[in-house]
Design a protein around this motif. Structure first.
Motif: not given
Length: 241
Positions: A108-120, A148-158
């Motif tokens: 649950r902790e991983g599944r509900l991470i918000k974008c604002s919770d991550i400091c790249f 995670c950085e690579s995934y974030n780039t692709r998820r932004s398009a989805v």
């Protein structure tokens, strides 16, 4: 539904209800039974109070600790098993489950991470959906951060408007049942020579157990004092004791 003419909380009705709940494997039985018991005490006048021993005790689950080979085969299956109905799911769960393993997170902790919770910039993740409503910070390894950085780039398009970091193909947050089904499917794909019904039961939570086991083994190999090191592991994983 079953006793439309019920005038008081009878033994027959309450026992019938709990038997039906058990037979259908419904969740939250302990909390539901507590509410029914409190209701009976509130009603009084002969209302049937369900005894605590009527609720079957929950069996403790024995985690399955993946070997190195099994872990490698599992993640290979995750990366190569596509879902035509949810094409982005494969990439999403590949990153999510690696994060659960490398940071020892609860599903649950991983599944509900918000974008604002991550400091790249630092690799820090604020775990705000922790057990007991207690927040903590975990730090990703450098390779996990790059993933995670690579995934974030692709998820932004989805799903650029979704607040959750891990998203489904429709742009919403992932659902627990969806992930539970998918891990069983990938586990079966990782063990093609074993019939699915003979495979050990693997849960997402077992990735967290595997993380803890790997860390303890690493410390043993390094000659560390486990009793001195356990508080660090406890704090990082968000355990009370």
């Amino acid at each position: 539904e079953n006793y439309p003419e019920l005038k008081h909380l009878s033994r027959e009705a309450v026992r019938g209800w709990i038997s039906d709940e058990i037979a259908h494997g419904r969740r939250g039985l302990k909390n539901k039974s507590s509410a029914i018991r409190m209701l009976a005490k509130y009603l009084g006048n002969g209302a049937y109070v369900l005894p605590t021993h009527a609720i079957p005790k929950k069996q403790n689950y024995t985690p399955y600790i993946l070997t190195d080979d099994e872990l490698a085969a599992f993640f290979l299956a995750v990366e190569t098993t596509n879902n035509r109905y949810a094409p982005f799911l494969q990439e999403t769960v590949s990153v999510l489950w690696r994060l659960l393993y490398t940071c020892g997170l609860r599903p649950r902790e991983g599944r509900l991470i918000k974008c604002s919770d991550i400091c790249f910039q630092t690799g820090e993740i604020l775990i705000s959906e922790a057990k007991g409503n207690k927040e903590r910070i975990v730090i990703m390894s450098s390779d996990m951060l790059k993933l995670c950085e690579s995934y974030n780039t692709r998820r932004s398009a989805v799903a650029s408007r979704c607040e959750y970091f891990f998203v489904s193909s429709n742009g919403n947050s992932l659902k627990a049942d969806q992930l539970n089904r998918w891990i069983k499917h990938c586990w079966a794909q990782a063990c093609p020579g074993t019939p699915p019904h003979l495979l050990p039961n693997l849960r997402q939570y077992d990735l967290r157990h595997r993380y803890a086991s790997a860390i303890l083994q690493k410390w043993l190999d390094e000659g560390r004092n486990l009793y001195a090191m356990l508080p660090y592991l406890r704090t990082y994983m968000g355990h009370e004791k």
